[in-house]
Design a protein around this motif. Sequence first.
Motif, mmCIF file in Angstrom:
data_model
loop_
_atom_site.group_PDB
_atom_site.id
_atom_site.type_symbol
_atom_site.label_atom_id
_atom_site.label_comp_id
_atom_site.label_asym_id
_atom_site.label_seq_id
_atom_site.Cartn_x
_atom_site.Cartn_y
_atom_site.Cartn_z
ATOM 1 N N UNK A 56 -44.588 66.305 47.135
ATOM 2 C CA UNK A 56 -45.802 66.816 46.453
ATOM 3 C C UNK A 56 -46.405 65.774 45.542
ATOM 4 N N UNK A 57 -47.609 65.752 45.531
ATOM 5 C CA UNK A 57 -48.491 64.832 44.862
ATOM 6 C C UNK A 57 -49.092 65.230 43.202
ATOM 7 N N UNK A 58 -49.355 66.685 43.385
ATOM 8 C CA UNK A 58 -49.889 67.375 42.090
ATOM 9 C C UNK A 58 -49.150 68.802 42.085
ATOM 10 N N UNK A 59 -49.032 69.065 40.876
ATOM 11 C CA UNK A 59 -48.261 70.173 40.554
ATOM 12 C C UNK A 59 -48.742 70.876 39.199
ATOM 13 N N UNK A 60 -48.721 72.252 39.136
ATOM 14 C CA UNK A 60 -48.860 73.038 37.996
ATOM 15 C C UNK A 60 -47.563 73.405 37.653
ATOM 16 N N UNK A 61 -47.328 73.350 36.396
ATOM 17 C CA UNK A 61 -46.161 73.715 35.832
ATOM 18 C C UNK A 61 -46.351 75.011 34.685
ATOM 19 N N UNK A 62 -45.793 76.150 35.124
ATOM 20 C CA UNK A 62 -45.666 77.147 34.099
ATOM 21 C C UNK A 62 -44.168 77.488 33.475
ATOM 22 N N UNK A 63 -44.112 76.817 32.146
ATOM 23 C CA UNK A 63 -42.601 76.687 31.779
ATOM 24 C C UNK A 63 -41.953 77.868 31.445
ATOM 25 N N UNK A 64 -40.544 77.862 31.474
ATOM 26 C CA UNK A 64 -39.774 79.057 30.919
ATOM 27 C C UNK A 64 -39.790 78.887 29.493
ATOM 28 N N UNK A 65 -40.142 79.841 28.787
ATOM 29 C CA UNK A 65 -40.102 80.010 27.255
ATOM 30 C C UNK A 65 -38.930 79.849 26.713
ATOM 31 N N UNK A 66 -38.870 79.071 25.419
ATOM 32 C CA UNK A 66 -37.676 79.087 24.769
ATOM 33 C C UNK A 66 -36.489 77.974 25.416
ATOM 34 N N UNK A 67 -36.985 76.983 26.498
ATOM 35 C CA UNK A 67 -36.146 76.043 26.967
ATOM 36 C C UNK A 67 -36.850 74.705 26.863
ATOM 37 N N UNK A 68 -36.107 73.672 27.367
ATOM 38 C CA UNK A 68 -36.782 72.476 27.266
ATOM 39 C C UNK A 68 -36.417 71.824 28.642
ATOM 40 N N UNK A 69 -36.700 72.589 29.633
ATOM 41 C CA UNK A 69 -36.404 71.861 30.898
ATOM 42 C C UNK A 69 -37.542 71.068 31.584
ATOM 43 N N UNK A 70 -38.705 71.314 31.042
ATOM 44 C CA UNK A 70 -39.937 70.639 31.706
ATOM 45 C C UNK A 70 -39.547 69.073 31.787
ATOM 46 N N UNK A 71 -38.913 68.567 30.714
ATOM 47 C CA UNK A 71 -38.784 67.206 30.538
ATOM 48 C C UNK A 71 -37.671 66.610 31.803
ATOM 49 N N UNK A 72 -36.816 67.172 31.953
ATOM 50 C CA UNK A 72 -35.979 66.489 33.160
ATOM 51 C C UNK A 72 -36.780 66.873 34.446
ATOM 52 N N UNK A 73 -37.563 68.097 34.707
ATOM 53 C CA UNK A 73 -38.058 68.520 35.977
ATOM 54 C C UNK A 73 -39.201 67.430 36.098
ATOM 55 N N UNK A 74 -40.077 67.112 35.103
ATOM 56 C CA UNK A 74 -41.023 66.046 35.406
ATOM 57 C C UNK A 74 -40.369 64.760 35.975
ATOM 58 N N UNK A 75 -39.406 64.538 35.168
ATOM 59 C CA UNK A 75 -38.628 63.107 35.503
ATOM 60 C C UNK A 75 -38.226 63.296 37.021
ATOM 61 N N UNK A 76 -37.911 64.419 37.479
ATOM 62 C CA UNK A 76 -37.483 64.683 38.894
ATOM 63 C C UNK A 76 -38.790 64.588 39.718
ATOM 64 N N UNK A 77 -39.888 65.077 39.256
ATOM 65 C CA UNK A 77 -41.105 64.940 40.171
ATOM 66 C C UNK A 77 -41.678 63.578 40.460
ATOM 67 N N UNK A 78 -41.290 62.608 39.108
ATOM 68 C CA UNK A 78 -41.861 61.464 39.326
ATOM 69 C C UNK A 78 -41.026 60.526 40.319
ATOM 70 N N UNK A 79 -39.780 60.936 40.283
ATOM 71 C CA UNK A 79 -38.775 60.280 41.276
ATOM 72 C C UNK A 79 -39.242 60.583 42.716
ATOM 73 N N UNK A 80 -39.873 61.754 42.935
ATOM 74 C CA UNK A 80 -40.292 62.293 44.339
ATOM 75 C C UNK A 80 -41.567 61.928 44.554
ATOM 76 N N UNK A 81 -42.536 61.062 43.817
ATOM 77 C CA UNK A 81 -43.710 60.609 43.893
ATOM 78 C C UNK A 81 -44.918 61.315 43.455
ATOM 79 N N UNK A 82 -44.698 62.208 42.456
ATOM 80 C CA UNK A 82 -45.767 62.902 41.942
ATOM 81 C C UNK A 82 -46.651 61.981 41.401
ATOM 82 N N UNK A 83 -47.978 62.680 41.428
ATOM 83 C CA UNK A 83 -48.990 61.657 40.730
ATOM 84 C C UNK A 83 -49.814 62.468 39.438
ATOM 85 N N UNK A 84 -49.854 63.623 39.691
ATOM 86 C CA UNK A 84 -51.078 64.411 38.873
ATOM 87 C C UNK A 84 -50.189 65.580 38.516
ATOM 88 N N UNK A 85 -50.231 65.902 37.120
ATOM 89 C CA UNK A 85 -49.655 67.318 36.660
ATOM 90 C C UNK A 85 -50.357 68.178 35.683
#
Length: 281
Positions: A56-85
């Motif tokens: 994936x190079x572009x992604x749309x994130x709809x997060x899970x309310x009440x959590x702080x999971x986006x940060x580690x998920x974004x880090x994972x996406x960066x490692x996989x080569x994502x460019x746009x979020x």
Amino acid sequence: MSEHPILVTGATGKTGRRVVSQLRAKGLPVRAAARNGEHVFDWTDSRTWDSAVEGVRSLYIVQLDGTKLVRPFVERAVRHGARRIVLASGRGIDDPDYAKDSGGVPDGILDSEAAVRESGLEWTISRPGWFAQNFSEGFFADAVRAGELRLPAGDGAASFVDAEDIAAVVVAALTEDGHAGHTYELSGPRAVTLTEAVATISAAAGREIRYVPVPVAEYVTDLVHQGLPPADAEAFADVIEPLRKGTDAYVSDGVPRALGRPPRSFAEFAKSTAEGGGWRV
């Protein structure tokens, strides 16, 4: 970026499924991810993350309310080569007086916003206000179909935004240049009271629907009698507070800035929803 699938999380939700539909209408490959979606993705199961972001190079994130999971998920996406979020956030999220918080939702969303800004990717943040679709497929839909909407919202108003416009902004940010680094606050073209909203729906649907303002305590009691735990009933009442206070009545310029056109009006939403059978009983 069109040779790579565009990841849409929350792909069965109000905005996610519209983003999927609009992207596919453009002939673009989409990875529609959700717990019960085409591609299985679960925020609470990190074993599903890698397959979601692979290629994936572009992604749309709809997060899970009440959590702080986006940060580690974004880090994972960066490692996989994502460019746009593009991140789904919320209007007024940086205003501590906007609404009561009973579930840690603002803290989680603010952390998510910080995570995408710090990611090194091209980022865009969508901050929509109250969805017009809450009357057709959300909080208020069953009551509207039953003919009476009882809420502790008084004569407050909100500049309800159509989820189709939200999705159009997201699609533009995912597929076009010029949106990186922008936070788009999204609203409709004017504030509408609950009385006006229900009258507009009544006219479009061709049958009488009433809005009945009730005290907060009565609303909580009604929900408890319907089977909700008291804490959940009070949380629902908290969600309504910005409507009662008119906190979400202001009009913002995110839709015209992102799309170069005005947002759809509540009357346009009601007409198209009624024509599609959205309030049939």
